[in-house]
Design a protein around this motif. Structure first.
Motif, PDB file in Angstrom:
ATOM      1  N   GLY A   1      50.526  43.983  49.601  1.00 38.67           N
ATOM      2  CA  GLY A   1      50.178  44.579  48.321  1.00 38.67           C
ATOM      3  C   GLY A   1      49.067  43.827  47.611  1.00 38.67           C
ATOM      4  O   GLY A   1      48.397  44.370  46.732  1.00 38.67           O
ATOM      5  N   ARG A   2      48.882  42.549  47.975  1.00 41.00           N
ATOM      6  CA  ARG A   2      47.841  41.735  47.333  1.00 41.00           C
ATOM      7  C   ARG A   2      46.559  41.640  48.154  1.00 41.00           C
ATOM      8  O   ARG A   2      45.607  40.979  47.730  1.00 41.00           O
ATOM      9  N   TYR A   3      46.537  42.228  49.340  1.00 39.05           N
ATOM     10  CA  TYR A   3      45.375  42.068  50.222  1.00 39.05           C
ATOM     11  C   TYR A   3      44.083  42.581  49.582  1.00 39.05           C
ATOM     12  O   TYR A   3      43.026  42.015  49.791  1.00 39.05           O
ATOM     13  N   GLY A   4      44.195  43.654  48.806  1.00 39.17           N
ATOM     14  CA  GLY A   4      43.012  44.189  48.142  1.00 39.17           C
ATOM     15  C   GLY A   4      42.444  43.187  47.154  1.00 39.17           C
ATOM     16  O   GLY A   4      41.230  43.008  47.057  1.00 39.17           O
ATOM     17  N   HIS A   5      43.337  42.498  46.425  1.00 36.36           N
ATOM     18  CA  HIS A   5      42.891  41.530  45.423  1.00 36.36           C
ATOM     19  C   HIS A   5      42.230  40.324  46.069  1.00 36.36           C
ATOM     20  O   HIS A   5      41.367  39.686  45.487  1.00 36.36           O
TER      21      HIS A   5
ATOM     22  N   TYR B  83      54.600  47.437  43.863  1.00 33.45           N
ATOM     23  CA  TYR B  83      54.819  46.796  42.556  1.00 33.45           C
ATOM     24  C   TYR B  83      53.899  45.593  42.350  1.00 33.45           C
ATOM     25  O   TYR B  83      53.287  45.444  41.299  1.00 33.45           O
ATOM     26  N   ILE B  84      53.785  44.727  43.377  1.00 30.94           N
ATOM     27  CA  ILE B  84      52.990  43.508  43.163  1.00 30.94           C
ATOM     28  C   ILE B  84      51.486  43.792  43.139  1.00 30.94           C
ATOM     29  O   ILE B  84      50.693  42.922  42.849  1.00 30.94           O
ATOM     30  N   GLN B  85      51.143  45.016  43.404  1.00 32.02           N
ATOM     31  CA  GLN B  85      49.728  45.354  43.348  1.00 32.02           C
ATOM     32  C   GLN B  85      49.226  45.468  41.910  1.00 32.02           C
ATOM     33  O   GLN B  85      48.048  45.308  41.635  1.00 32.02           O
TER      34      GLN B  85
ATOM     35  N   VAL C  38      43.835  53.055  51.078  1.00 34.81           N
ATOM     36  CA  VAL C  38      44.117  53.142  49.644  1.00 34.81           C
ATOM     37  C   VAL C  38      43.701  51.861  48.930  1.00 34.81           C
ATOM     38  O   VAL C  38      43.210  51.901  47.798  1.00 34.81           O
ATOM     39  N   LEU C  39      43.857  50.719  49.598  1.00 40.39           N
ATOM     40  CA  LEU C  39      43.449  49.455  48.977  1.00 40.39           C
ATOM     41  C   LEU C  39      41.935  49.269  48.981  1.00 40.39           C
ATOM     42  O   LEU C  39      41.430  48.290  48.447  1.00 40.39           O
ATOM     43  N   GLY C  40      41.224  50.191  49.616  1.00 37.32           N
ATOM     44  CA  GLY C  40      39.771  50.103  49.611  1.00 37.32           C
ATOM     45  C   GLY C  40      39.215  49.258  50.743  1.00 37.32           C
ATOM     46  O   GLY C  40      38.063  48.845  50.701  1.00 37.32           O
ATOM     47  N   ILE C  41      40.042  48.981  51.759  1.00 33.88           N
ATOM     48  CA  ILE C  41      39.550  48.226  52.918  1.00 33.88           C
ATOM     49  C   ILE C  41      38.765  49.167  53.829  1.00 33.88           C
ATOM     50  O   ILE C  41      39.187  50.304  54.065  1.00 33.88           O
ATOM     51  N   ASN C  42      37.632  48.703  54.312  1.00 34.92           N
ATOM     52  CA  ASN C  42      36.750  49.556  55.104  1.00 34.92           C
ATOM     53  C   ASN C  42      37.286  49.729  56.526  1.00 34.92           C
ATOM     54  O   ASN C  42      36.971  48.974  57.439  1.00 34.92           O
TER      55      ASN C  42
END
Lengths: 244, 375
Positions: free
Chosen positions: A101-105, A154-156, B180-184
């Motif tokens: 859930g935090r990988y994007g951050h 949730y943690i996102q 969805v997280l925007g990863i390419n």
């Protein structure tokens, strides 16, 4: 500002429409249910809003920005998929899944560290899953699996939460945990969009309901939408009105 | 004292040392890549990639008329890429299923490759010697200079895996979530394809085109039986593949003039079989123990709750008029729970995938449901 705005959306599979000319707006801080019979295009609608299906006809706006121009998506959108779409044989354990859930951050190249582990552990505690943190994800019951994915969303800490069938086939504890989370998110002025077919007991929670069957049948407050006439239009003769 | 003198003092000849190091490196790289490849669940594509690299290798040779690795790799990358693009376009524009278009494209490219290699071999050039090794593999002629280019290529393949470890993990586990997280995801898919093609090219001399897809699947399958962690699986798969690679290369160089490719694949397959039987994580033996001993004491309430929740459709009518059900309709209802329900005498199996609740089962579920309602 609308959290989500869908304009003139049509999705075709081999010339057959799965969705036809859908228009609606979800105001910020509201909780919306997308309902309709099986094969009505509920999940297709959700997936086109999330850009998981290529949208050729129509437009999707997230927080006022067209979806394809959206940067830092992880800040806006959190998503809990249907359990059936997950490969539970994948070599990973509960806490690792939640940390995703935090990988994007984190951005490219950075690895999750102590901070992410702590956030994930707290989320697992919150959903009653702390003792399972090192289980392989396949070694959980259906409800427990769902709570892992709730924790991941949730943690996102995003603005809009999308949940695909969160009430399908879960135990009462998971149902309660899910409802508590939805209430908490709403109190924090988050927007929530839920695809569901179990509406009977839950309609009190939703501000708006989107009733579809390929086309939009009705969009509005539960009392506006859940009329015998609309249900007849969506479900045909197959379903009678829930009475209680 | 140089390393070669040291090795020869240990009774390992120079050639064998070079061959062994080559086999270890190549084995490790393909082993690592095989995990990403298997978890992507598109292993048939690998076969197509491998077969389609053959005409590229032939073209690469043809241009400079010598076995220059750089030209052959570039050629292989280009024709493999062409094959993948054709597969994608055929699947998109026609109604053929992907596996059908893969079969069509694979055999076409392979046919061209074989034709070109045969043509080259009929030319009387000195440099063409050993080109046939690309079909079944050979490692005995490996030189020190080859070893350098193998090491260089290995670093190029392994580095992105290390750099994009987190991205690969989330993409392979749940592609939609990554999007969805925007990863390419498109970039990762392309990168993975290039890396797999590179490792095919790397291993092709040792294993040969025909058997290489085994090398890209088997190590990961074996490793999965011993661990359920992603990082461990990658390392373990690399080690398994390296060990078996070197064992195969040595056996091949010691005896009967057998090419290493088939020997390695036989060793690998035997090890996969062993792992499937005795693996500690999802081996058959382990599962049997798990089912019969570990789960002997199971909580009735938990069992019933799980049963009821995974079969919601079945219990929607409160009157419980439907006592028979088809377990295929309830994919979430695990074998384990059903077995346990049957053992407890709550359920019985009917013909095929049909099951039914017994009288005792109905009473227990009713009791459980009313308790839960009163909570």
């Amino acid at each position: 500002m609308s959290a989500v705005k869908v304009s003139n959306l049509s999705i075709l599979y081999h010339q057959i429409p799965a969705l036809w000319d859908i228009n609606f707006e979800v105001p910020e801080g509201t909780m919306v249910a997308i309902i309709g019979p099986n094969g009505a295009g509920k999940s297709t609608l959700l997936k086109s809003i999330l850009n998981l299906i290529k949208v050729k006809n129509g437009e999707i706006e997230i927080m006022g920005t067209p979806h394809h121009k959206l940067r830092d998506k992880h800040k806006y959108i959190a998503y809990m998929p249907q359990r059936s779409s997950i490969d539970f044989d994948f070599p990973t354990n509960v806490i690792d899944v939640v940390m995703m859930g935090r990988y994007g951050h984190l951005g490219w190249f950075k690895r999750p560290g102590k901070n992410e582990r702590e956030l994930a552990m707290n989320a697992l505690k919150k959903f009653g899953m702390a003792e399972y943190s090192h289980r392989q994800i396949g070694e959980l019951s259906g409800g427990q699996k769902q709570r892992v994915f709730l924790a991941r969303a949730y943690i996102q800490q995003a603005d809009i939460y999308f949940l695909d069938e969160p009430f399908g086939g879960v135990d009462s504890k998971t149902e309660q945990v899910t409802l508590d989370l939805l209430k908490e998110l709403k109190d924090n002025n988050k927007t929530i969009i839920v695809v569901t077919h179990e509406l009977d007991t839950l309609k009190a929670y939703f501000d708006y309901i989107m009733l579809i069957n390929t086309q939009k049948i009705a969009f509005g407050t539960p009392s506006e939408v859940l009329t015998a006439e609309n249900m007849q239009a969506a479900y045909g003769g197959l379903m009678h009105m829930p009475h209680r | 004292m140089s390393i070669w003198e040291l090795l020869s003092n240990l009774g390992i000849g120079y050639t064998l040392a070079v061959v062994s190091i080559g086999a270890i490196v190549i084995g490790f790289v393909t082993g690592v890549l095989s995990v990403l490849f298997v978890l992507q669940k598109r292993s048939v594509i690998g076969d197509a990639l491998a077969h389609a690299s053959l005409p590229g290798i032939a073209i690469g040779f043809f241009i400079v008329l010598e076995k220059n690795r750089l030209y052959m790799i570039t050629g292989a990358l280009i024709t493999s890429f062409m094959a993948i693009v054709s597969i994608m376009l055929i699947s998109k524009w026609t109604r053929l299923k992907e596996d059908t278009s893969i079969a069509v494209v694979l055999s076409f490219f392979f046919a061209i490759g074989i034709a070109m290699l045969t043509y080259i071999q009929n030319l009387s050039l000195s440099a063409q010697a050993g080109l046939e090794h690309y079909i079944f593999g050979n490692i005995a002629f490996l030189l020190l200079s080859d070893l350098k280019s193998i090491l260089f290529l290995s670093v190029i393949v392994l580095l992105p895996v290390l750099l994009f470890y987190k991205e690969f993990k989330i993409y392979l586990f749940n592609r939609e979530h990554a999007i969805v997280l925007g990863i390419n995801v498109k970039f990762l898919e392309l990168l993975l394809m290039v890396l797999i093609t590179l490792s095919v090219v790397l291993a092709i001399e040792m294993i040969g085109v025909v058997l290489i897809s085994g090398m890209l699947v088997a190590p990961a399958v074996a490793a999965r039986q011993w661990t359920d962690k992603f990082a461990k699986m990658i390392i373990l798969s690399g080690i398994i593949s390296a060990m078996i690679g070197v064992a195969g290369a040595i056996s091949s160089s010691q005896s009967f003039d057998l090419p290493p490719g088939p020997i390695i694949i036989v060793y690998l397959t035997l090890f996969v079989g062993f792992s499937l039987l005795f693996g500690t994580k999802s081996g058959i033996f382990q599962n049997w123990i798990h089912r019969n001993i570990f789960h002997r004491n199971v909580d009735h309430d938990e069992l019933l709750s799980e049963f009821i929740t995974t079969t919601t459709g079945l219990f929607q009518s409160d009157a419980m008029t439907i006592l028979e059900f088809d377990r295929e309709h309830y994919p979430e209802l695990s074998e384990l729970i059903l077995d346990k329900l049957i053992q407890c005498g709550f359920c019985k199996k009917l013909s095929g995938s049909k099951c039914a609740l017994t009288y005792k089962g109905i009473q227990e579920t009713e009791k459980f449901k009313s308790e839960r309602r009163n909570e």
